[in-house]
Write an enzyme that holds these catalytic residues in place. Sequence first.
Site, PDB file in Angstrom:
ATOM      1  N   HIS A 117      -8.872   1.739 -24.009  1.00 51.38           N
ATOM      2  CA  HIS A 117      -9.053   1.176 -22.669  1.00 51.38           C
ATOM      3  C   HIS A 117      -7.778   0.490 -22.181  1.00 51.38           C
ATOM      4  CE1 HIS A 117     -13.633   0.883 -23.684  1.00 51.38           C
ATOM      5  NE2 HIS A 117     -13.198   2.124 -23.583  1.00 51.38           N
TER       6      HIS A 117
ATOM      7  N   HIS B 146     -12.919  11.154 -28.270  1.00 52.06           N
ATOM      8  CA  HIS B 146     -11.604  10.769 -28.786  1.00 52.06           C
ATOM      9  C   HIS B 146     -11.039  11.796 -29.760  1.00 52.06           C
ATOM     10  CE1 HIS B 146     -12.238   6.954 -26.847  1.00 52.06           C
ATOM     11  NE2 HIS B 146     -13.309   6.706 -27.575  1.00 52.06           N
TER      12      HIS B 146
ATOM     13  N   ASP C  52     -11.393   7.069 -20.966  1.00 43.26           N
ATOM     14  CA  ASP C  52     -11.033   7.231 -22.377  1.00 43.26           C
ATOM     15  C   ASP C  52      -9.951   8.295 -22.547  1.00 43.26           C
ATOM     16  OD1 ASP C  52     -12.731   5.313 -23.440  1.00 43.26           O
ATOM     17  OD2 ASP C  52     -14.312   6.731 -23.967  1.00 43.26           O
TER      18      ASP C  52
ATOM     19  N   HIS D 256     -16.211   6.931 -17.219  1.00 38.68           N
ATOM     20  CA  HIS D 256     -15.711   6.255 -18.414  1.00 38.68           C
ATOM     21  C   HIS D 256     -15.115   7.258 -19.409  1.00 38.68           C
ATOM     22  CE1 HIS D 256     -15.108   3.085 -21.297  1.00 38.68           C
ATOM     23  NE2 HIS D 256     -15.474   3.972 -22.211  1.00 38.68           N
TER      24      HIS D 256
END
Length: 299
Positions: free
Chosen positions: A85, A269, A246, A242
Amino acid sequence: MPPRHDHRQRTIVAPAICAGVGVHTGQRVRLAIRPAGEGTGIVFVRTDITDRDNRIVVSGEAVVDARLNTMIENAAGVRLSTIEHLMAAFCALGISNVVVEVDGPELPILDGSALPFVQLLDRAGFRRQATPVRYIEILEPIHVTDGDKHAALYPCDRYEMRFEIDFASAVIGNQVVDFVVDEETFRADIMAARTFGFAHEVEALRQAGLARGGSLENAVVIDGDDILNPGGLRMEREFVRHKALDAIGDLYVLGAPLLGRYEGYKAGHAVNNALVRAMLAAPHAWREVVREPELAMAG
């Protein structure tokens, strides 16, 4: 806040300091972002470790775990978790050079979005530096796949992003966002989107030593087809926004903004870091470039 249109590196004017809880460790940590000279890059320092090298220079190769967050590690085995973030905020605000001191193993989650980090950096102020920004220009498509998840980079004359998610929960369902990755769009549409999770997964995560600091204060929690947060969502399609946030942070471990189009489907991720590594392993598919400001012609 002067937007960065001059393609020069940028740092902050004064230190930016905050404290909070790590979402996975539950440990309270103090964070200090300090100005740094041209060419420094993004460097994290674990100030609680004094018996070995405690500096971790951010790079694609430094990422060692990307299952539920982005974790980096140096050659001495010093690790730091949940950098994504803050890295997204650095990318969107054009921050090229800072030293980030943290006295624990994980960055604070704050409210689960990049908004508090942006506010912190705004208060610190921004300083233009003389050295041109180094961009990564994508020359050929680069793809990675993991089951039904995939991500790719395509040539483009600016930084664009398309992200799509598809969840069985009716609260989320199928969501898509497609935008230009720049400071204005990040501030307006992306930075306030919070991380999210499912209530039925919390206990298993905690037994695995994760999500110990997670709460309704720093995540959107879904239980079946209900959102448990009293205030509900902050914005339309907050979930996919969001995931895009990321991805911006995950790709900025490259140390430079992209001139290319990222497209992700259900990518987390791990897929994002696989894409970073695939890019680094294909030097023919990209190049480093600088963009000098166009000079006005004398009349």
